[in-house]
Design a protein around this motif. Sequence first.
Motif, PDB file in Angstrom:
ATOM      1  N   ILE A 243      45.308   4.556  12.687  1.00 40.36           N
ATOM      2  CA  ILE A 243      45.031   3.302  13.382  1.00 40.36           C
ATOM      3  C   ILE A 243      46.004   2.185  13.015  1.00 40.36           C
ATOM      4  O   ILE A 243      46.439   1.419  13.885  1.00 40.36           O
ATOM      5  N   ASP A 244      46.400   2.075  11.740  1.00 35.91           N
ATOM      6  CA  ASP A 244      47.322   1.006  11.357  1.00 35.91           C
ATOM      7  C   ASP A 244      48.678   1.158  12.040  1.00 35.91           C
ATOM      8  O   ASP A 244      49.330   0.156  12.377  1.00 35.91           O
ATOM      9  N   ASP A 245      49.111   2.391  12.246  1.00 41.12           N
ATOM     10  CA  ASP A 245      50.370   2.623  12.940  1.00 41.12           C
ATOM     11  C   ASP A 245      50.252   2.264  14.414  1.00 41.12           C
ATOM     12  O   ASP A 245      51.190   1.730  15.016  1.00 41.12           O
ATOM     13  N   ILE A 246      49.102   2.546  15.000  1.00 41.37           N
ATOM     14  CA  ILE A 246      48.861   2.147  16.390  1.00 41.37           C
ATOM     15  C   ILE A 246      48.900   0.628  16.520  1.00 41.37           C
ATOM     16  O   ILE A 246      49.542   0.074  17.430  1.00 41.37           O
ATOM     17  N   VAL A 247      48.221  -0.060  15.617  1.00 42.34           N
ATOM     18  CA  VAL A 247      48.169  -1.523  15.671  1.00 42.34           C
ATOM     19  C   VAL A 247      49.562  -2.113  15.540  1.00 42.34           C
ATOM     20  O   VAL A 247      49.937  -3.034  16.283  1.00 42.34           O
TER      21      VAL A 247
ATOM     22  N   LYS B  40      41.669  -7.939  14.650  1.00 45.67           N
ATOM     23  CA  LYS B  40      41.697  -8.326  13.234  1.00 45.67           C
ATOM     24  C   LYS B  40      43.115  -8.644  12.789  1.00 45.67           C
ATOM     25  O   LYS B  40      43.355  -9.642  12.088  1.00 45.67           O
ATOM     26  N   ARG B  41      44.055  -7.821  13.204  1.00 43.26           N
ATOM     27  CA  ARG B  41      45.454  -8.051  12.827  1.00 43.26           C
ATOM     28  C   ARG B  41      46.001  -9.333  13.465  1.00 43.26           C
ATOM     29  O   ARG B  41      46.609 -10.170  12.790  1.00 43.26           O
TER      30      ARG B  41
ATOM     31  N   TYR C 198      60.014   0.549  14.827  1.00 41.17           N
ATOM     32  CA  TYR C 198      58.922   0.979  13.947  1.00 41.17           C
ATOM     33  C   TYR C 198      58.594   2.446  14.147  1.00 41.17           C
ATOM     34  O   TYR C 198      58.454   2.912  15.272  1.00 41.17           O
ATOM     35  N   ARG C 199      58.469   3.163  13.028  1.00 38.25           N
ATOM     36  CA  ARG C 199      57.987   4.537  13.053  1.00 38.25           C
ATOM     37  C   ARG C 199      56.685   4.614  12.250  1.00 38.25           C
ATOM     38  O   ARG C 199      56.550   3.945  11.216  1.00 38.25           O
ATOM     39  N   PRO C 200      55.734   5.418  12.693  1.00 40.05           N
ATOM     40  CA  PRO C 200      54.480   5.578  11.945  1.00 40.05           C
ATOM     41  C   PRO C 200      54.737   6.026  10.514  1.00 40.05           C
ATOM     42  O   PRO C 200      55.670   6.788  10.239  1.00 40.05           O
ATOM     43  N   ARG C 201      53.867   5.547   9.601  1.00 42.71           N
ATOM     44  CA  ARG C 201      54.088   5.773   8.178  1.00 42.71           C
ATOM     45  C   ARG C 201      52.965   6.552   7.500  1.00 42.71           C
ATOM     46  O   ARG C 201      53.165   7.059   6.400  1.00 42.71           O
ATOM     47  N   VAL C 202      51.813   6.618   8.105  1.00 43.32           N
ATOM     48  CA  VAL C 202      50.648   7.209   7.430  1.00 43.32           C
ATOM     49  C   VAL C 202      50.459   8.655   7.877  1.00 43.32           C
ATOM     50  O   VAL C 202      50.243   8.932   9.061  1.00 43.32           O
ATOM     51  N   GLY C 203      50.542   9.582   6.933  1.00 48.92           N
ATOM     52  CA  GLY C 203      50.319  10.988   7.226  1.00 48.92           C
ATOM     53  C   GLY C 203      48.852  11.341   7.249  1.00 48.92           C
ATOM     54  O   GLY C 203      47.986  10.555   6.848  1.00 48.92           O
ATOM     55  N   VAL C 204      48.552  12.554   7.692  1.00 47.04           N
ATOM     56  CA  VAL C 204      47.165  12.973   7.883  1.00 47.04           C
ATOM     57  C   VAL C 204      46.372  12.988   6.585  1.00 47.04           C
ATOM     58  O   VAL C 204      45.220  12.529   6.545  1.00 47.04           O
TER      59      VAL C 204
END
Length: 335
Positions: free
Chosen positions: A221-225, A18-19, A312-318
């Motif tokens: 998932i967005d951080d993985i993508v 999708k991305r 890039y570092r992941p941005r979305v917390g749990v």
Amino acid sequence: MNILITGMAGFIGHAVAKRLAGDGHTIVGIDNLNDYYDVGLKQARLEDLAHFANVRFERLDLADDAGMQALFDTERFDRVIHLAAQAGVRYSIDNPRVYAQSNLVGHLNVLEGCRHQQVPHLIYASSSSVYGMNAKVPFETRDNVDHPISLYAATKKSNELMSHTYAHLYGIPTTGLRFFTVYGPWGRPDMALFKFTRAILEGRPLSVYNHGEMSRDFTYIDDIVEGIVRIQDVIPSAHREWTSEATVPDVARAPFTLYNIGHGSPVSLMDFIRAIASATGRTARCDFQDMQPGDVPQTWADTEALFAVTGYRPRVGVDEGVARFVDWYRDFYQV
């Protein structure tokens, strides 16, 4: 670019397709649509991609030698993002042959296709499971991973070894990504977030293993993508100074490398459950049980190497990621 995504009907494959389709790339996606979990969810993911004119799906099993050869014979891929695999640690204990076909034979067929077509970069899914019972945290790609405790983990370590061999023999640039507990909307029903959310909303107790004494490096998932999209253009090169005495497994005298792709901050299982309960507005009732065979008490990714090459570092917390999943779940299942 023309990009092959294997496992496009899967959780991560759907999100990556999708991305990249939205970014204007041409996507060819394959999946065998097996019944390991709800095929209807896989079909729904494909339907979510149907409005993209630059996405084409073909139902194809990785272990189909002739079918995979025909695919690579008729297409010219600029990138191959290989995400298809038989997933699940516990399932591998009772169904080992499925893993041999999908994860070993299937991976070999992908490597063979890349070899004959001289694909400029193969990015493939490995797993945090390769770290086994390693006690040192955070896990680094330079750690020893010679003691897997599930067949699933063993197949993923085998994928890394096979990829190194093809990089060495044929010069195929390969990048392995060790995923750490990916979660979010469109996720897999066999994963904890999906099972716990469903149980809480249905008023059933949660099966909580090792009496809740576990932690995971949950990665949205967005951080993985974002990590996959950025790493596809970071093509590994040979490290000519490498020697076998150095015993550094994430670099080689071939165009081969490995990265952890995770959030980099573990969360206790009980805090994860509390986040789900908060997002659902319900109470979580826990049925505490012993540790399951093949499971590990903790995972924690050292992601500095990936950050160094992608920025890039992941941005979305749990709390935020779980709330997004629960919103999707309620909408998708109308509950």
